[in-house]
Design an enzyme around this catalytic site. Structure first.
Site, short mmCIF file in Angstrom:
data_model
loop_
_atom_site.label_atom_id
_atom_site.label_comp_id
_atom_site.label_asym_id
_atom_site.label_seq_id
_atom_site.Cartn_x
_atom_site.Cartn_y
_atom_site.Cartn_z
N LEU A 193 0.88 -1.17 0.00
CA LEU A 193 0.00 0.00 0.00
C LEU A 193 0.92 1.22 0.00
CD1 LEU A 193 -2.71 -0.92 2.70
CD2 LEU A 193 -3.08 -0.68 0.24
N ASP A 194 0.58 2.24 -0.80
CA ASP A 194 1.45 3.41 -0.81
C ASP A 194 1.37 4.15 0.52
OD1 ASP A 194 -0.63 5.53 -0.94
OD2 ASP A 194 -1.04 4.72 -2.92
N ARG A 195 2.24 5.12 0.69
CA ARG A 195 2.44 5.75 2.01
C ARG A 195 1.16 6.33 2.60
NH1 ARG A 195 7.04 10.28 2.90
NH2 ARG A 195 5.87 11.23 1.21
N SER A 239 -1.98 5.55 1.82
CA SER A 239 -3.10 4.61 1.88
C SER A 239 -3.09 3.85 3.20
CB SER A 239 -3.04 3.63 0.71
OG SER A 239 -3.17 4.32 -0.52
N ARG A 296 -5.25 5.20 -7.73
CA ARG A 296 -4.97 6.65 -7.83
C ARG A 296 -4.75 7.07 -9.27
NH1 ARG A 296 -4.09 8.74 -2.71
NH2 ARG A 296 -3.63 7.20 -1.10
#
Length: 243
Positions: free
Chosen positions: A103-105, A107, A191
């Site tokens: 998961l990106d930062r 999220s 995104r």
């Protein structure tokens, strides 16, 4: 331990996937009880000594955890830029476990942690369509045309199409709350898809990965996945791999 195929034994040691183990066997890199083995399907037991390039290996005791990732942390063990990682808030005894996907930062939500390398490969391999469910909020009103575009596929990178199933949960003049289901694992896929459509993602939370859910977890909390749930997860993967 009953006899198992050599590739499964190697995978259970966290070395690699069964497919990669087969390649090593064919290349003559595997030795069992002092004898080089190149036969696919060779059977071994816990009494056998298995070496890969001269190094003795042992099956791992597999561990499985659910973790609710907060915003502000990246999903990796080390970061050359010095950013905070999930291991900064996980206890040291879980540092040996690897995340299944990322998961990106900014999220939040569910991350499965395990030392079962074979399971990680099966859950992330692009050839197997594993369901991942997200709750997403965007700035603006989505319409049916946008939903149809996401289902039909959006080219988020050259020659790379992303697909998503979308169900609107709540809509206002300023924002839309949705459930978004993916069967791919492309980088920042949600995104990028909404950016293409002209929307900015305000929040993104993963609530389910295959059969494992976020239910009962608070932000930053982790819990072991029960044996029954692991069994259900593996049955789901096996079924998905046959599709």
């Amino acid at each position: 331990m009953a006899k198992v195929r050599l590739n499964k034994y190697i995978a259970s040691a966290g070395i690699c996937s069964r497919r990669k183990a087969d390649e090593m066997i064919e290349q003559g890199l595997v030795n069992v009880n002092g004898k080089r083995v190149s036969e696919l399907g060779y059977l071994v037991s816990e009494k056998d000594k298995v070496f890969i390039e001269g190094k003795l290996i042992h099956p791992l005791k597999h561990e499985y955890y659910r973790f609710y990732k907060p915003a502000g942390y990246i999903t990796t063990a080390d970061d050359e830029k010095g950013r905070k990682t999930i291991y900064d808030i996980l206890p040291e005894e879980l540092h040996k476990l690897n995340p299944v996907g990322r998961l990106d930062r900014e999220s939040t939500g569910l991350i499965i942690l395990t030392n079962d390398g074979e399971l990680i490969n099966e859950l992330t391999h692009p050839s197997v369509k594993i369901q991942k469910v997200y709750i997403v909020s965007i700035n603006g009103r989505i319409n049916q045309n946008h939903i149809d575009q996401m289902a039909a596929g959006i080219e988020i990178e050259p020659n790379k199409k992303a697909y998503a199933e979308v169900e609107v949960l709540e809509i206002s003049n300023k924002s839309t709350l949705m459930e978004v289901v993916l069967y791919q694992g492309l980088n920042r896929q949600i995104r990028k898809m909404f950016d293409y459509l002209g929307f900015e993602v305000e929040s993104l939370k993963r609530v389910q990965h295959a059969t494992i859910t976020l239910d009962g977890l608070k932000r930053g909390e982790f819990k072991p996945i029960k044996p029954k749930q692991v069994k259900e997860l593996k049955a789901y993967i096996e079924k998905a791999a046959k599709k």
